[in-house]
Structure formats: C-alpha cells, structure tokens
Enzyme design. Sequence first.
Site, short mmCIF file in Angstrom:
data_model
loop_
_atom_site.label_atom_id
_atom_site.label_comp_id
_atom_site.label_asym_id
_atom_site.label_seq_id
_atom_site.Cartn_x
_atom_site.Cartn_y
_atom_site.Cartn_z
N ASP A 15 0.86 -1.19 0.00
CA ASP A 15 0.00 0.00 0.00
C ASP A 15 0.89 1.23 0.00
O ASP A 15 1.87 1.29 0.76
CB ASP A 15 -0.88 -0.01 1.27
N GLY A 20 -5.27 5.65 2.39
CA GLY A 20 -5.54 4.97 3.66
C GLY A 20 -4.51 5.36 4.70
O GLY A 20 -3.57 6.09 4.40
N ILE A 39 2.09 0.17 -6.69
CA ILE A 39 2.02 -0.83 -7.76
C ILE A 39 2.66 -0.32 -9.04
O ILE A 39 2.85 -1.09 -9.98
CB ILE A 39 0.56 -1.27 -8.05
N TYR A 126 -11.78 6.94 -15.74
CA TYR A 126 -11.70 5.94 -14.67
C TYR A 126 -12.40 4.64 -15.08
O TYR A 126 -11.84 3.54 -14.92
CB TYR A 126 -12.34 6.51 -13.39
N LYS A 130 -10.75 0.77 -15.46
CA LYS A 130 -11.23 -0.41 -14.73
C LYS A 130 -11.66 -1.50 -15.71
O LYS A 130 -11.46 -2.69 -15.44
CB LYS A 130 -12.37 -0.02 -13.79
N ASN A 155 -20.25 0.87 -5.58
CA ASN A 155 -20.16 1.84 -4.46
C ASN A 155 -19.98 1.20 -3.08
O ASN A 155 -20.91 1.18 -2.28
CB ASN A 155 -21.36 2.79 -4.48
N VAL A 170 -18.81 9.52 -1.38
CA VAL A 170 -19.86 10.43 -0.89
C VAL A 170 -20.30 10.11 0.54
O VAL A 170 -20.57 11.03 1.32
CB VAL A 170 -21.05 10.45 -1.88
C1 UD1 Z 1 -17.63 5.05 -6.69
C2 UD1 Z 1 -16.17 4.87 -6.33
C3 UD1 Z 1 -15.44 4.23 -7.49
C4 UD1 Z 1 -16.14 2.94 -7.81
C5 UD1 Z 1 -17.59 3.19 -8.14
C6 UD1 Z 1 -18.35 1.91 -8.38
C7 UD1 Z 1 -15.18 6.43 -4.71
C8 UD1 Z 1 -14.53 7.74 -4.50
N1 UD1 Z 1 -15.56 6.17 -5.99
O1 UD1 Z 1 -17.77 6.01 -7.76
O2 UD1 Z 1 -14.10 4.00 -7.16
O3 UD1 Z 1 -15.52 2.28 -8.88
O4 UD1 Z 1 -18.22 3.85 -7.05
O5 UD1 Z 1 -18.18 1.07 -7.29
O6 UD1 Z 1 -15.34 5.65 -3.80
N2 UD1 Z 1 -21.31 13.21 -4.68
C9 UD1 Z 1 -21.96 14.29 -4.08
N3 UD1 Z 1 -21.33 14.96 -3.08
C10 UD1 Z 1 -20.08 14.62 -2.63
C11 UD1 Z 1 -19.41 13.54 -3.25
C12 UD1 Z 1 -20.05 12.85 -4.27
O7 UD1 Z 1 -23.08 14.64 -4.47
O8 UD1 Z 1 -19.57 15.27 -1.71
C13 UD1 Z 1 -22.02 12.47 -5.72
C14 UD1 Z 1 -21.24 12.22 -6.98
O9 UD1 Z 1 -21.35 13.27 -7.86
C15 UD1 Z 1 -21.96 10.94 -7.47
C16 UD1 Z 1 -22.33 10.20 -6.18
O10 UD1 Z 1 -22.31 11.19 -5.16
O11 UD1 Z 1 -23.13 11.26 -8.16
C17 UD1 Z 1 -21.35 9.11 -5.81
O12 UD1 Z 1 -20.04 9.66 -5.88
P1 UD1 Z 1 -18.75 8.89 -5.31
O13 UD1 Z 1 -18.96 8.48 -3.91
O14 UD1 Z 1 -17.58 9.74 -5.64
O15 UD1 Z 1 -18.78 7.52 -6.12
P2 UD1 Z 1 -18.89 7.14 -7.69
O16 UD1 Z 1 -18.44 8.25 -8.57
O17 UD1 Z 1 -20.25 6.57 -7.91
#
Ligand code: UD1
Length: 311
Positions: A15, A20, A39, A126, A130, A155, A170
């Site tokens: 890591d 983390g 990595i 991204y 993946k 998520n 989020v």
């Molecule tokens: C997440 C993962 C990603 C993973 C994918 C599918 C993270 C950072 N990203 O992407 O690695 O491959 O799920 O498993 O863990 N949002 C807000 N406010 C905030 C932050 C985010 O509204 O403060 C919104 C974003 O715009 C999005 C949603 O919340 O619409 C989810 O965002 P995020 O948690 O970043 O995850 P994903 O982009 O879905």
Amino acid sequence: MDELVRRGHSVVVLDDLSSGKEENLAEFRNKITLIKGSITDIEVVRKAMHEAECVLHLAARTSVPRSVKDPIETNRINIDGALNVLVAARDAKVKRIVFAASSSAYGETATLPKVETMEPQPISPYGVTKYVGELYAQTFGRCYGLENVSLRYFNIFGPRQDPGSPYSGVLAKFCTAFLEETQPVIFGDGEQTRDFTYVEDAVQANLLACEAPNASGKVFNIGVGERFSLNQTVALLSKISGKSLEVKYDPPREGDIRDSQADISQAREFLGYQPKVGFEEGLRRTFEWYRAMREKPSAPAPAPPSTPVKP
Ligand code: UD1
C-alpha cells in the site's frame, strides 16, 4: 485484511497509503507484513508477491472526477499498475488474482439493473481503466494460464474510508458532515442513485472469489441489488444522527453516471455470494464508526463493527 488474518492466512499488504492510513491496520499490525510502496514500481510488487498463493488487487486511483481532471495519472496507476501486478503474479506463479473492477465500466445503460452481459460503455477515463484491467486479467488467463476473477463493485462504503479529500466517497463525506454539522454538498439534483454496498459484503465476495471453482475468467457484479438516491441518503442520515442539515446543491460532476443498480444473479450462482448488510444498517454502522473516531481522536482506529462470519 482483518478477515484473512482471522482465518489464519499469512497476509502481505502492499500500500502506498495515498488514501488509507497505517493506523487502520493497528489491530493486526503485528500479524501482517506491510510493504509501503506503489504498484507502479514493479520491483516492489514482485517483492510483495513472493510465495503468494492468491492476490487481491485493490490498489487504484478510485475517483471518477479525478480521472476526468487527470486521465494520464489515473491511467498510469490503474492500467500500468495493474499490468505490473499481473506480470508479477504470473512470474511468481500465483494461483489466482482477484481484480477490483468497477460498475463504472457500464456507463449509462438503457435499463436497470446492470447485468454482466451488457456491453461496457464507460463515460469516464476511470471507467475505461477499470474495464481495461478486467480485459488484461482475462488475457493473462488466456496467454499464461493465470486464474483471474474480476469483481465489479457497486459503491463500496464503510468504516475507515478517508473523508478528507475532495475526491472521497460520498458517504464518508456525508457522515463527516453530519458529525461536524457542516453543509453536505450534492453534485446535481440528488436524484442520482447508487447501489451502496457495505464493505463486509465486498470482503465476503473477495474471499469467495479466491476459491470458487468455475469462476476464473469471469466478471461479477458485487452489489446489493437495490438503489438509493443521494436525497434519500441525506434523509437516512438525518434519522440516524437525529440532526437536520441544509444541503447545498452544486452542478453535476463530469463523468458521473446517473443511476446504478446491480443484478447479482451471476455472483450468487458462481460464487455463492449473498449480501448480508442492508444499506440502512451499513450506514448506521459507518456513522457510528466515524462518531467513535471523533470522540477518540488520538487513539488507534477502532475495529469496525462486524457480523460474525460462519466458518
Ligand atoms: C464510486 C467509487 C469508485 C467505484 C464506483 C463503483 C469512490 C470515491 N468512488 O464512484 O471507485 O468504482 O463507485 O463502485 O469511492 N457526490 C456528491 N457529493 C459529494 C461527493 C459525491 O453529491 O460530496 C455524488 C457524486 O457526484 C456521485 C455520487 O455522489 O453522483 C457518488 O459519488 P462517489 O462516492 O464519488 O462515487 P462514484 O463516482 O459513484
């Protein structure tokens, strides 16, 4: 990692601690080997893999918006890095590699839930990285006989996620906002949905994927099979915390998908995967963990609450 140690496996963690913290490993620190490195450095990857039987490849730059901002760096870590992991695994004669793939590979699909037979059409760099990781893993199966399983996560959330970066997941950010009573920010109208999956179920999926027969070369959705909007999530956190916060709505993020929900039939059939922690229960555990962290800021991170795993 905790569960591997509990089951008596010998564990090596590689890591770079970019997202983390070492203190997250505190409980098991003297039972594992921790190598601090990236990595992107194949020599350190080779060192970590010496005598490994199974590799769980989770290292990545995980943020969608960060990949939109800097696709070259995301590519370097997620694709070049994954290739290093695969080459080192092949050379170390590892039996199987389990790759952390992503539901972002699907992009927007015309229908929900998302099924593995749908053609991937990522809408962010991204998501591309993946998807390429899966293709590389499968190709190493065909070319070199390296067993491989790709888990398309939906998520994943839970204790120990770093809430402190603008690119944090989020739920880590929302839990922290409710504890600190700062304003949660929603990008878009908050009606976008996600199949939020508690970390323990991702652990379960990884353990099953290490050993399941007839799984090599396959890709599996790992989710719960439900979806919740961000607005619903804020309402749930209000209920859990007993606080009501006003949300700030900002413009949507580029590369963001609108809706996400997994069909988990294939994982059930081939891996015996069965999600055990529903969203509300997982959110409650996560919130309680962040609360405990705030109350004991100088102590080592408390172990997250866990569901007993049947042997
Ligand atoms: C997440 C993962 C990603 C993973 C994918 C599918 C993270 C950072 N990203 O992407 O690695 O491959 O799920 O498993 O863990 N949002 C807000 N406010 C905030 C932050 C985010 O509204 O403060 C919104 C974003 O715009 C999005 C949603 O919340 O619409 C989810 O965002 P995020 O948690 O970043 O995850 P994903 O982009 O879905």
